[in-house]
Design a protein around this motif. Structure first.
Motif, PDB file in Angstrom:
ATOM      1  N   ARG A 111      -6.456   4.877  -6.222  1.00  0.00           N
ATOM      2  CA  ARG A 111      -7.875   5.354  -5.985  1.00  0.00           C
ATOM      3  C   ARG A 111      -7.601   6.769  -5.146  1.00  0.00           C
ATOM      4  O   ARG A 111      -6.718   7.118  -4.303  1.00  0.00           O
ATOM      5  CB  ARG A 111      -8.529   4.540  -5.144  1.00  0.00           C
ATOM      6  CG  ARG A 111      -9.055   3.232  -5.741  1.00  0.00           C
ATOM      7  CD  ARG A 111      -9.814   2.524  -4.769  1.00  0.00           C
ATOM      8  NE  ARG A 111     -10.585   1.340  -5.261  1.00  0.00           N
ATOM      9  CZ  ARG A 111     -10.055  -0.103  -5.138  1.00  0.00           C
ATOM     10  NH1 ARG A 111      -9.076  -0.163  -4.612  1.00  0.00           N
ATOM     11  NH2 ARG A 111     -10.828  -0.837  -6.016  1.00  0.00           N
ATOM     12  N   ASN A 112      -8.707   7.714  -5.480  1.00  0.00           N
ATOM     13  CA  ASN A 112      -8.702   8.957  -4.699  1.00  0.00           C
ATOM     14  C   ASN A 112      -7.435   9.815  -4.628  1.00  0.00           C
ATOM     15  O   ASN A 112      -7.205  10.379  -3.555  1.00  0.00           O
ATOM     16  CB  ASN A 112      -9.309   8.603  -3.325  1.00  0.00           C
ATOM     17  CG  ASN A 112     -10.372   7.660  -3.296  1.00  0.00           C
ATOM     18  OD1 ASN A 112     -11.580   7.954  -3.681  1.00  0.00           O
ATOM     19  ND2 ASN A 112     -10.256   6.588  -2.418  1.00  0.00           N
ATOM     20  N   CYS A 113      -6.709   9.987  -5.816  1.00  0.00           N
ATOM     21  CA  CYS A 113      -5.584  10.542  -5.715  1.00  0.00           C
ATOM     22  C   CYS A 113      -5.735  11.712  -6.795  1.00  0.00           C
ATOM     23  O   CYS A 113      -6.664  11.867  -7.535  1.00  0.00           O
ATOM     24  CB  CYS A 113      -4.475   9.700  -6.131  1.00  0.00           C
ATOM     25  SG  CYS A 113      -4.137   8.277  -5.443  1.00  0.00           S
ATOM     26  N   ASN A 162      -1.396  -0.921  -4.393  1.00  0.00           N
ATOM     27  CA  ASN A 162      -2.565  -0.177  -4.112  1.00  0.00           C
ATOM     28  C   ASN A 162      -2.182   1.424  -3.660  1.00  0.00           C
ATOM     29  O   ASN A 162      -1.409   1.481  -2.510  1.00  0.00           O
ATOM     30  CB  ASN A 162      -3.512  -0.592  -3.113  1.00  0.00           C
ATOM     31  CG  ASN A 162      -3.970  -1.884  -3.543  1.00  0.00           C
ATOM     32  OD1 ASN A 162      -4.679  -2.090  -4.504  1.00  0.00           O
ATOM     33  ND2 ASN A 162      -3.824  -2.983  -2.695  1.00  0.00           N
ATOM     34  N   ASP A 167      -3.384   5.029  -2.842  1.00  0.00           N
ATOM     35  CA  ASP A 167      -4.868   5.840  -2.291  1.00  0.00           C
ATOM     36  C   ASP A 167      -4.373   7.101  -1.173  1.00  0.00           C
ATOM     37  O   ASP A 167      -3.533   7.027  -0.740  1.00  0.00           O
ATOM     38  CB  ASP A 167      -5.303   4.860  -1.263  1.00  0.00           C
ATOM     39  CG  ASP A 167      -6.890   5.014  -0.920  1.00  0.00           C
ATOM     40  OD1 ASP A 167      -7.412   6.070  -1.372  1.00  0.00           O
ATOM     41  OD2 ASP A 167      -7.490   4.390  -0.197  1.00  0.00           O
ATOM     42  N   SER A 168      -5.300   8.160  -1.894  1.00  0.00           N
ATOM     43  CA  SER A 168      -5.429   9.277  -1.132  1.00  0.00           C
ATOM     44  C   SER A 168      -3.995  10.132  -1.271  1.00  0.00           C
ATOM     45  O   SER A 168      -3.309  10.586  -0.282  1.00  0.00           O
ATOM     46  CB  SER A 168      -5.570   9.248   0.182  1.00  0.00           C
ATOM     47  OG  SER A 168      -7.070   8.555   0.353  1.00  0.00           O
ATOM     48  N   GLU A 212       1.003  -1.205  -0.055  1.00  0.00           N
ATOM     49  CA  GLU A 212      -0.173   0.100   0.123  1.00  0.00           C
ATOM     50  C   GLU A 212       0.738   1.192   0.064  1.00  0.00           C
ATOM     51  O   GLU A 212       2.104   1.391   0.632  1.00  0.00           O
ATOM     52  CB  GLU A 212      -0.818   0.101   1.232  1.00  0.00           C
ATOM     53  CG  GLU A 212      -1.724  -1.341   1.535  1.00  0.00           C
ATOM     54  CD  GLU A 212      -2.936  -1.132   0.786  1.00  0.00           C
ATOM     55  OE1 GLU A 212      -3.486  -0.207   0.549  1.00  0.00           O
ATOM     56  OE2 GLU A 212      -3.504  -2.376   0.552  1.00  0.00           O
ATOM     57  N   THR A 250      -0.172   5.133   0.991  1.00  0.00           N
ATOM     58  CA  THR A 250      -1.275   6.039   1.297  1.00  0.00           C
ATOM     59  C   THR A 250      -0.864   7.494   1.955  1.00  0.00           C
ATOM     60  O   THR A 250       0.188   7.514   2.519  1.00  0.00           O
ATOM     61  CB  THR A 250      -2.215   5.251   2.225  1.00  0.00           C
ATOM     62  OG1 THR A 250      -1.639   4.921   3.290  1.00  0.00           O
ATOM     63  CG2 THR A 250      -2.613   3.960   1.587  1.00  0.00           C
ATOM     64  N   CYS A 286     -10.290   9.585  -9.288  1.00  0.00           N
ATOM     65  CA  CYS A 286      -8.975  10.353  -9.148  1.00  0.00           C
ATOM     66  C   CYS A 286      -9.067  11.583  -9.982  1.00  0.00           C
ATOM     67  O   CYS A 286     -10.147  11.743 -10.942  1.00  0.00           O
ATOM     68  CB  CYS A 286      -7.895   9.560  -9.616  1.00  0.00           C
ATOM     69  SG  CYS A 286      -7.256   8.130  -8.677  1.00  0.00           S
TER      70      CYS A 286
END
Length: 187
Positions: free
Chosen positions: A131-133, A106, A108-109, A84, A86, A159
Motif C-alpha cells: 500500500r501507498n508505495c 504488509n 506500506d509507504s 510489517e 514501513t 501505489c
C-alpha cells in the motif's frame, strides 16, 4: 477470579521488543541474523545499511524506517516469516529488492527501486499487501514492479508503479496460478 486470569495471561505474554539499528547491533544484517526470538521490531536509523547477496528473514518482524534510512540490498522473506515493512527506501542495482517466499507481509509507504528483475517478487504461498508505495526502475533494463507467481496472493493498493523501459517490462506481472488484485494505482 477474572482479575487473576488477566494477570496470568499478562504474565505469560512476553513483552514486545524493538531493536534500533545501529544501536543494539552495529548494522542491519547483524540485527536480522542475531536478534533474540522475542524481538518484534527493528527501527532502522538514517543512513545506508549495506550487505552482500541476499539477507534472509525467517521470523515474524516489523521493520520500520526512520526518514533517510536506505537498504541497498535484497531481502528474502522466507517461509515462516511475516510482519510489517514501513517507511523504508530500498534500491537494488542488479536484482530484486524483496523476494517473498512465504508468510504474510504488509508493505506500506515505501520507495522501492531496482534496475533488473522484479522490484518485489511475490511467490510460493506468500500473502503480500502493498500500500501507498512508489515502486520503479533505476534504468532501462527489463523487469517488473511487482512479479506474482507460484500460488502467491498479492494485493496492491494506492501505489505508483513505474518501469523505465525495456523489452519485457510491466507494472505487474502474473504467472502460475496466483491471486492478484490491483486497486487505485497509478501506472
Amino acid at each position: 477470579w477474572l482479575a487473576a486470569l488477566v494477570n496470568v495471561c499478562l504474565a505469560s505474554t512476553p513483552p514486545a521488543t524493538t531493536i534500533t539499528v545501529p544501536g543494539q547491533f552495529s548494522n542491519f544484517k547483524e540485527a536480522i541474523e542475531k536478534c533474540p526470538a522475542e524481538t518484534t521490531g527493528l527501527l532502522v536509523q538514517p543512513g545506508e545499511h549495506r550487505w552482500e547477496n541476499f539477507l534472509e528473514v525467517g521470523q515474524r518482524l516489523d521493520i520500520r524506517g526512520s526518514p533517510g534510512a536506505m537498504l541497498p540490498g535484497t531481502l528474502w522473506m522466507k517461509k515462516g516469516s511475516g510482519g510489517e515493512f514501513t517507511n523504508m527506501e530500498m534500491m537494488k542495482e542488479a536484482g530484486s529488492c524483496i523476494i517473498f517466499e512465504g508468510g504474510q507481509w504488509n508493505i506500506d509507504s515505501c520507495r522501492l527501486f531496482c534496475s533488473r528483475w522484479a522490484v518485489l517478487w511475490c511467490r510460493c504461498e506468500s500473502e503480500t499487501t502493498i500500500r501507498n508505495c512508489f515502486i520503479g526502475g533505476v534504468d532501462e533494463g527489463p523487469g517488473y514492479c511487482v512479479n506474482c507467481q507460484d500460488h502467491a496472493r498479492t494485493f496492491v493498493q494506492g501505489c505508483h508503479l513505474e518501469r523505465c523501459g525495456g523489452e519485457y517490462s510491466a507494472a505487474v506481472a502474473v504467472f502460475h496460478n496466483v491471486r492478484t488484485r490491483v486497486h487505485n494505482c497509478v501506472f
